[in-house]
Design an enzyme around this catalytic site. Structure first.
Site, PDB file in Angstrom:
ATOM      1  N   LEU A  56      36.055  43.761  33.787  1.00  0.00           N
ATOM      2  CA  LEU A  56      34.977  44.647  34.193  1.00  0.00           C
ATOM      3  C   LEU A  56      34.304  44.024  35.411  1.00  0.00           C
ATOM      4  O   LEU A  56      34.201  42.794  35.494  1.00  0.00           O
ATOM      5  CB  LEU A  56      33.943  44.819  33.068  1.00  0.00           C
ATOM      6  CG  LEU A  56      34.411  45.513  31.786  1.00  0.00           C
ATOM      7  CD1 LEU A  56      33.270  45.525  30.761  1.00  0.00           C
ATOM      8  CD2 LEU A  56      34.864  46.937  32.064  1.00  0.00           C
ATOM      9  N   ASP A  57      33.856  44.851  36.336  1.00  0.00           N
ATOM     10  CA  ASP A  57      33.137  44.332  37.495  1.00  0.00           C
ATOM     11  C   ASP A  57      31.900  43.575  37.033  1.00  0.00           C
ATOM     12  O   ASP A  57      31.366  43.824  35.945  1.00  0.00           O
ATOM     13  CB  ASP A  57      32.727  45.472  38.420  1.00  0.00           C
ATOM     14  CG  ASP A  57      33.924  46.212  38.994  1.00  0.00           C
ATOM     15  OD1 ASP A  57      35.008  45.609  39.071  1.00  0.00           O
ATOM     16  OD2 ASP A  57      33.766  47.400  39.364  1.00  0.00           O
ATOM     17  N   MET A  58      31.412  42.677  37.871  1.00  0.00           N
ATOM     18  CA  MET A  58      30.283  41.836  37.513  1.00  0.00           C
ATOM     19  C   MET A  58      29.106  42.651  36.965  1.00  0.00           C
ATOM     20  O   MET A  58      28.475  42.277  35.974  1.00  0.00           O
ATOM     21  CB  MET A  58      29.827  41.023  38.736  1.00  0.00           C
ATOM     22  CG  MET A  58      28.639  40.123  38.456  1.00  0.00           C
ATOM     23  SD  MET A  58      28.156  39.104  39.870  1.00  0.00           S
ATOM     24  CE  MET A  58      27.419  40.343  40.958  1.00  0.00           C
TER      25      MET A  58
END
Length: 323
Positions: free
Chosen positions: A137-139
Protein backbone atom coordinates in the site's frame (compact mmCIF):
# COMPACT_ATOMS: atom_id res chain seq x y z
CA UNK A 1 22.60 -18.64 6.84
CA UNK A 2 20.49 -19.94 3.96
CA UNK A 3 16.92 -21.02 3.26
CA UNK A 4 15.90 -23.84 0.93
CA UNK A 5 13.72 -22.56 -1.91
CA UNK A 6 11.32 -25.00 -3.59
CA UNK A 7 8.99 -23.61 -6.23
CA UNK A 8 6.80 -25.13 -8.90
CA UNK A 9 4.50 -23.69 -11.54
CA UNK A 10 3.03 -24.66 -14.88
CA UNK A 11 3.51 -22.57 -18.01
CA UNK A 12 0.08 -21.23 -18.95
CA UNK A 13 -1.19 -20.91 -22.51
CA UNK A 14 -0.79 -17.13 -22.49
CA UNK A 15 2.97 -17.62 -22.06
CA UNK A 16 3.38 -19.87 -25.10
CA UNK A 17 6.20 -18.68 -27.37
CA UNK A 18 7.89 -16.56 -24.69
CA UNK A 19 11.49 -17.02 -23.58
CA UNK A 20 12.12 -19.00 -20.41
CA UNK A 21 13.53 -15.98 -18.57
CA UNK A 22 10.40 -13.97 -19.43
CA UNK A 23 8.14 -16.82 -18.34
CA UNK A 24 9.76 -17.39 -14.96
CA UNK A 25 9.70 -13.65 -14.25
CA UNK A 26 5.91 -13.89 -14.46
CA UNK A 27 5.62 -17.24 -12.68
CA UNK A 28 7.80 -16.17 -9.74
CA UNK A 29 7.43 -12.37 -9.57
CA UNK A 30 8.71 -12.07 -6.01
CA UNK A 31 12.22 -13.00 -7.12
CA UNK A 32 14.41 -10.62 -9.07
CA UNK A 33 15.20 -11.28 -12.72
CA UNK A 34 18.90 -11.51 -11.90
CA UNK A 35 18.25 -14.16 -9.24
CA UNK A 36 16.07 -16.17 -11.63
CA UNK A 37 18.70 -15.87 -14.36
CA UNK A 38 21.28 -17.20 -11.93
CA UNK A 39 19.11 -20.20 -11.08
CA UNK A 40 18.63 -20.94 -14.79
CA UNK A 41 22.39 -20.81 -15.41
CA UNK A 42 23.40 -22.95 -12.44
CA UNK A 43 20.70 -25.56 -13.07
CA UNK A 44 18.64 -24.85 -9.94
CA UNK A 45 15.71 -24.01 -12.21
CA UNK A 46 14.53 -26.80 -14.50
CA UNK A 47 11.79 -27.27 -17.10
CA UNK A 48 10.18 -30.71 -17.06
CA UNK A 49 13.21 -31.86 -15.11
CA UNK A 50 15.73 -30.58 -17.65
CA UNK A 51 18.12 -27.63 -17.61
CA UNK A 52 17.21 -25.10 -20.30
CA UNK A 53 18.69 -21.85 -21.61
CA UNK A 54 17.21 -18.44 -20.84
CA UNK A 55 16.38 -17.86 -24.50
CA UNK A 56 14.55 -21.18 -25.02
CA UNK A 57 10.91 -20.68 -26.06
CA UNK A 58 8.12 -22.28 -24.04
CA UNK A 59 5.45 -24.43 -25.71
CA UNK A 60 2.91 -24.31 -22.87
CA UNK A 61 2.12 -26.86 -20.18
CA UNK A 62 5.73 -27.33 -19.02
CA UNK A 63 6.39 -27.71 -15.30
CA UNK A 64 8.99 -25.23 -14.05
CA UNK A 65 10.69 -26.15 -10.80
CA UNK A 66 13.20 -24.37 -8.60
CA UNK A 67 15.31 -26.10 -5.96
CA UNK A 68 17.86 -23.65 -4.64
CA UNK A 69 19.36 -22.14 -1.54
CA UNK A 70 18.54 -18.54 -0.79
CA UNK A 71 21.03 -16.61 1.26
CA UNK A 72 19.37 -14.66 4.06
CA UNK A 73 20.95 -11.23 4.21
CA UNK A 74 20.51 -9.34 7.45
CA UNK A 75 20.51 -5.92 5.80
CA UNK A 76 17.48 -4.36 7.49
CA UNK A 77 17.18 -3.55 11.16
CA UNK A 78 14.40 -4.95 13.32
CA UNK A 79 12.52 -2.11 15.03
CA UNK A 80 9.93 -2.15 17.78
CA UNK A 81 7.17 -0.39 15.86
CA UNK A 82 3.57 -1.02 16.97
CA UNK A 83 1.49 -3.07 14.53
CA UNK A 84 -2.30 -3.20 14.31
CA UNK A 85 -2.59 -6.96 13.80
CA UNK A 86 -5.99 -8.09 12.57
CA UNK A 87 -5.12 -11.78 12.22
CA UNK A 88 -2.08 -14.00 12.70
CA UNK A 89 -1.20 -17.69 12.57
CA UNK A 90 1.87 -19.74 11.65
CA UNK A 91 1.55 -18.93 7.93
CA UNK A 92 0.17 -15.42 7.47
CA UNK A 93 -0.19 -12.08 9.16
CA UNK A 94 -2.87 -9.51 8.32
CA UNK A 95 -2.20 -5.94 9.41
CA UNK A 96 -4.19 -2.72 9.29
CA UNK A 97 -1.63 -0.20 8.04
CA UNK A 98 -1.90 3.40 9.24
CA UNK A 99 -1.26 6.47 7.10
CA UNK A 100 2.37 7.55 7.00
CA UNK A 101 3.88 4.09 7.38
CA UNK A 102 6.16 3.13 4.48
CA UNK A 103 5.90 -0.57 3.62
CA UNK A 104 9.46 -1.32 2.44
CA UNK A 105 12.76 0.51 3.03
CA UNK A 106 13.83 2.73 0.14
CA UNK A 107 15.80 5.89 -0.48
CA UNK A 108 14.72 8.38 2.18
CA UNK A 109 13.00 5.69 4.26
CA UNK A 110 15.67 3.24 5.38
CA UNK A 111 14.08 2.69 8.80
CA UNK A 112 10.70 3.06 10.44
CA UNK A 113 8.96 0.89 7.83
CA UNK A 114 6.50 -1.99 8.02
CA UNK A 115 9.33 -4.35 7.05
CA UNK A 116 11.41 -3.18 10.03
CA UNK A 117 8.41 -3.74 12.28
CA UNK A 118 7.82 -7.24 10.89
CA UNK A 119 11.44 -8.25 11.54
CA UNK A 120 10.99 -7.31 15.19
CA UNK A 121 7.57 -8.91 15.61
CA UNK A 122 8.51 -12.14 13.82
CA UNK A 123 12.32 -12.54 13.49
CA UNK A 124 12.05 -15.75 11.42
CA UNK A 125 10.36 -13.77 8.65
CA UNK A 126 13.87 -12.58 7.71
CA UNK A 127 14.22 -15.92 5.89
CA UNK A 128 11.35 -15.04 3.54
CA UNK A 129 12.17 -12.72 0.60
CA UNK A 130 11.10 -9.14 1.32
CA UNK A 131 10.09 -10.26 4.82
CA UNK A 132 6.99 -11.87 3.36
CA UNK A 133 5.55 -8.72 1.80
CA UNK A 134 3.61 -9.81 -1.30
CA UNK A 135 1.68 -6.62 -2.06
CA UNK A 136 1.99 -3.04 -0.95
CA UNK A 137 0.00 0.00 0.00
CA UNK A 138 1.26 3.52 -0.67
CA UNK A 139 2.69 5.31 2.35
CA UNK A 140 -0.44 7.41 2.90
CA UNK A 141 -2.99 4.74 2.00
CA UNK A 142 -4.51 3.00 5.02
CA UNK A 143 -5.97 -0.46 5.46
CA UNK A 144 -5.42 -4.19 5.14
CA UNK A 145 -2.33 -6.02 3.94
CA UNK A 146 -1.43 -9.70 4.14
CA UNK A 147 2.13 -10.82 4.87
CA UNK A 148 3.50 -14.34 4.34
CA UNK A 149 5.45 -15.82 7.25
CA UNK A 150 6.91 -18.70 5.22
CA UNK A 151 8.25 -19.07 1.69
CA UNK A 152 5.52 -21.62 0.95
CA UNK A 153 2.81 -19.19 2.04
CA UNK A 154 4.43 -16.44 0.02
CA UNK A 155 4.46 -18.54 -3.14
CA UNK A 156 0.78 -19.40 -2.69
CA UNK A 157 -0.25 -15.79 -2.04
CA UNK A 158 1.72 -14.55 -5.05
CA UNK A 159 -0.10 -17.16 -7.15
CA UNK A 160 -3.45 -15.90 -5.86
CA UNK A 161 -2.50 -12.39 -6.87
CA UNK A 162 -1.51 -13.61 -10.33
CA UNK A 163 -4.70 -15.64 -10.71
CA UNK A 164 -6.78 -12.70 -9.38
CA UNK A 165 -8.39 -14.90 -6.77
CA UNK A 166 -7.37 -12.58 -3.93
CA UNK A 167 -10.09 -10.01 -3.35
CA UNK A 168 -9.08 -6.45 -2.47
CA UNK A 169 -11.68 -3.75 -1.99
CA UNK A 170 -11.02 -0.10 -1.24
CA UNK A 171 -13.01 2.97 -0.31
CA UNK A 172 -12.14 6.41 -1.61
CA UNK A 173 -13.42 9.96 -1.82
CA UNK A 174 -12.96 11.78 -5.11
CA UNK A 175 -13.44 15.28 -6.41
CA UNK A 176 -16.53 15.89 -8.58
CA UNK A 177 -19.86 14.13 -8.59
CA UNK A 178 -20.23 10.79 -10.37
CA UNK A 179 -23.53 9.65 -11.82
CA UNK A 180 -22.82 5.96 -11.23
CA UNK A 181 -20.25 3.21 -11.09
CA UNK A 182 -18.20 1.65 -13.84
CA UNK A 183 -14.88 0.11 -14.79
CA UNK A 184 -11.55 1.49 -15.95
CA UNK A 185 -9.62 -0.90 -18.19
CA UNK A 186 -6.51 1.04 -19.16
CA UNK A 187 -2.91 -0.25 -19.22
CA UNK A 188 -0.36 1.48 -17.03
CA UNK A 189 3.37 2.11 -17.11
CA UNK A 190 5.96 4.36 -15.50
CA UNK A 191 5.51 7.96 -16.64
CA UNK A 192 8.11 9.10 -19.16
CA UNK A 193 7.85 12.66 -17.87
CA UNK A 194 8.09 12.03 -14.13
CA UNK A 195 9.68 8.79 -12.91
CA UNK A 196 7.91 9.14 -9.56
CA UNK A 197 4.55 8.79 -11.27
CA UNK A 198 2.67 6.08 -13.10
CA UNK A 199 0.47 6.83 -16.11
CA UNK A 200 -2.04 5.28 -18.46
CA UNK A 201 -0.03 4.07 -21.45
CA UNK A 202 -0.86 1.84 -24.44
CA UNK A 203 2.56 0.23 -23.92
CA UNK A 204 1.88 -0.52 -20.25
CA UNK A 205 0.70 -3.58 -18.34
CA UNK A 206 -2.97 -4.47 -18.06
CA UNK A 207 -4.77 -2.63 -15.26
CA UNK A 208 -8.46 -3.03 -14.40
CA UNK A 209 -10.34 -1.15 -11.68
CA UNK A 210 -14.04 -1.52 -10.87
CA UNK A 211 -15.80 1.21 -8.93
CA UNK A 212 -19.25 1.61 -7.37
CA UNK A 213 -20.83 4.85 -6.17
CA UNK A 214 -21.74 4.69 -2.49
CA UNK A 215 -22.76 8.31 -1.93
CA UNK A 216 -22.96 11.55 -3.91
CA UNK A 217 -22.11 14.79 -2.15
CA UNK A 218 -22.39 18.33 -3.44
CA UNK A 219 -19.00 18.28 -5.18
CA UNK A 220 -17.52 14.91 -4.24
CA UNK A 221 -18.14 11.18 -4.58
CA UNK A 222 -17.70 8.33 -2.09
CA UNK A 223 -16.68 5.11 -3.84
CA UNK A 224 -16.11 1.40 -3.26
CA UNK A 225 -13.43 0.05 -5.62
CA UNK A 226 -12.26 -3.44 -6.48
CA UNK A 227 -8.97 -4.32 -8.12
CA UNK A 228 -8.50 -7.03 -10.70
CA UNK A 229 -4.82 -6.15 -11.09
CA UNK A 230 -2.41 -4.54 -8.66
CA UNK A 231 -0.33 -1.95 -10.46
CA UNK A 232 1.53 0.74 -8.54
CA UNK A 233 -0.80 3.68 -7.75
CA UNK A 234 -3.52 1.97 -9.84
CA UNK A 235 -6.62 3.45 -8.21
CA UNK A 236 -5.08 6.91 -7.98
CA UNK A 237 -4.02 6.89 -11.65
CA UNK A 238 -7.27 5.45 -12.99
CA UNK A 239 -9.52 7.81 -11.04
CA UNK A 240 -7.45 10.80 -12.11
CA UNK A 241 -7.48 9.56 -15.72
CA UNK A 242 -11.30 9.53 -15.88
CA UNK A 243 -11.50 12.97 -14.28
CA UNK A 244 -12.24 12.10 -10.63
CA UNK A 245 -8.94 12.45 -8.73
CA UNK A 246 -8.81 11.39 -5.10
CA UNK A 247 -9.19 14.06 -2.44
CA UNK A 248 -5.79 14.91 -0.96
CA UNK A 249 -3.77 13.20 -3.70
CA UNK A 250 -0.83 15.55 -4.12
CA UNK A 251 0.76 13.48 -6.90
CA UNK A 252 -2.23 12.88 -9.19
CA UNK A 253 -4.85 15.29 -7.88
CA UNK A 254 -3.78 18.39 -9.73
CA UNK A 255 -4.14 21.86 -8.27
CA UNK A 256 -5.81 22.01 -4.85
CA UNK A 257 -9.31 23.43 -5.08
CA UNK A 258 -12.28 24.08 -2.80
CA UNK A 259 -15.86 23.60 -4.02
CA UNK A 260 -17.92 26.73 -4.41
CA UNK A 261 -20.01 27.56 -1.40
CA UNK A 262 -18.24 25.07 0.87
CA UNK A 263 -18.94 25.54 4.58
CA UNK A 264 -16.15 26.77 6.83
CA UNK A 265 -15.98 23.33 8.43
CA UNK A 266 -15.61 21.56 5.07
CA UNK A 267 -12.99 24.04 3.90
CA UNK A 268 -10.96 23.43 7.05
CA UNK A 269 -11.20 19.64 6.75
CA UNK A 270 -10.29 19.64 3.04
CA UNK A 271 -7.31 21.92 3.63
CA UNK A 272 -6.11 19.64 6.42
CA UNK A 273 -6.53 16.38 4.50
CA UNK A 274 -3.10 16.15 2.93
CA UNK A 275 -3.05 12.49 1.91
CA UNK A 276 -5.00 10.56 -0.70
CA UNK A 277 -8.45 9.61 0.64
CA UNK A 278 -7.98 5.88 0.05
CA UNK A 279 -8.52 2.99 2.45
CA UNK A 280 -8.05 -0.76 1.84
CA UNK A 281 -11.34 -1.77 3.43
CA UNK A 282 -11.65 -5.50 2.71
CA UNK A 283 -9.25 -8.37 2.04
CA UNK A 284 -10.30 -11.85 0.96
CA UNK A 285 -8.05 -14.81 0.19
CA UNK A 286 -7.66 -18.58 0.38
CA UNK A 287 -5.50 -19.55 3.33
CA UNK A 288 -2.21 -20.82 1.85
CA UNK A 289 -2.04 -23.85 4.18
CA UNK A 290 -5.68 -24.88 4.68
CA UNK A 291 -7.32 -23.57 1.49
CA UNK A 292 -10.06 -21.97 3.60
CA UNK A 293 -11.61 -18.81 2.18
CA UNK A 294 -11.00 -16.02 4.69
CA UNK A 295 -11.92 -12.34 4.74
CA UNK A 296 -11.34 -9.33 6.92
CA UNK A 297 -12.59 -5.76 7.03
CA UNK A 298 -10.92 -2.69 8.53
CA UNK A 299 -12.99 0.23 9.76
CA UNK A 300 -12.33 3.62 8.21
CA UNK A 301 -9.64 5.66 9.99
CA UNK A 302 -10.60 8.74 11.96
CA UNK A 303 -9.47 11.33 9.40
CA UNK A 304 -11.48 9.60 6.66
CA UNK A 305 -14.58 9.54 8.90
CA UNK A 306 -14.10 13.21 9.71
CA UNK A 307 -13.95 14.03 6.00
CA UNK A 308 -17.11 12.03 5.31
CA UNK A 309 -18.86 13.77 8.20
CA UNK A 310 -17.92 17.22 6.91
CA UNK A 311 -19.15 16.33 3.42
CA UNK A 312 -22.42 15.01 4.84
CA UNK A 313 -22.94 18.15 6.95
CA UNK A 314 -22.20 20.34 3.94
CA UNK A 315 -24.73 18.43 1.83
CA UNK A 316 -27.39 18.56 4.57
CA UNK A 317 -26.96 22.30 5.08
CA UNK A 318 -27.48 22.94 1.36
CA UNK A 319 -30.55 20.65 1.26
CA UNK A 320 -32.02 22.44 4.29
CA UNK A 321 -31.38 25.79 2.66
CA UNK A 322 -33.09 24.63 -0.55
CA UNK A 323 -36.16 23.64 1.45
Amino acid sequence: MSEQVQLQAQVADDLIGKRLDQVVAQLFPDYSRSRLQGWIKDGSLTVDGEVRRSRDKMLGGEIVQVEAELEVIDQHEAEDIPLDIVYEDDDILVVNKPAGLVVHPAVGHRTGTLLNALLHHCPDIAQVPRAGIVHRLDMDTTGLMVVAKTIQAQTDLVAQLQERSMGREYEAITHKVMTGGGMVDEPMARSTRNRQKMAVSPMGKEAVTHYRLLKKFRAHSYLRLKLETGRTHQIRVHMSYIGYPLVGDQLYGGRFRLPKGASDELQQVLKGFRRQALHARKLELFHPATGELMSWEAELPEDFLQLLGALEDDLTSVEDYDL
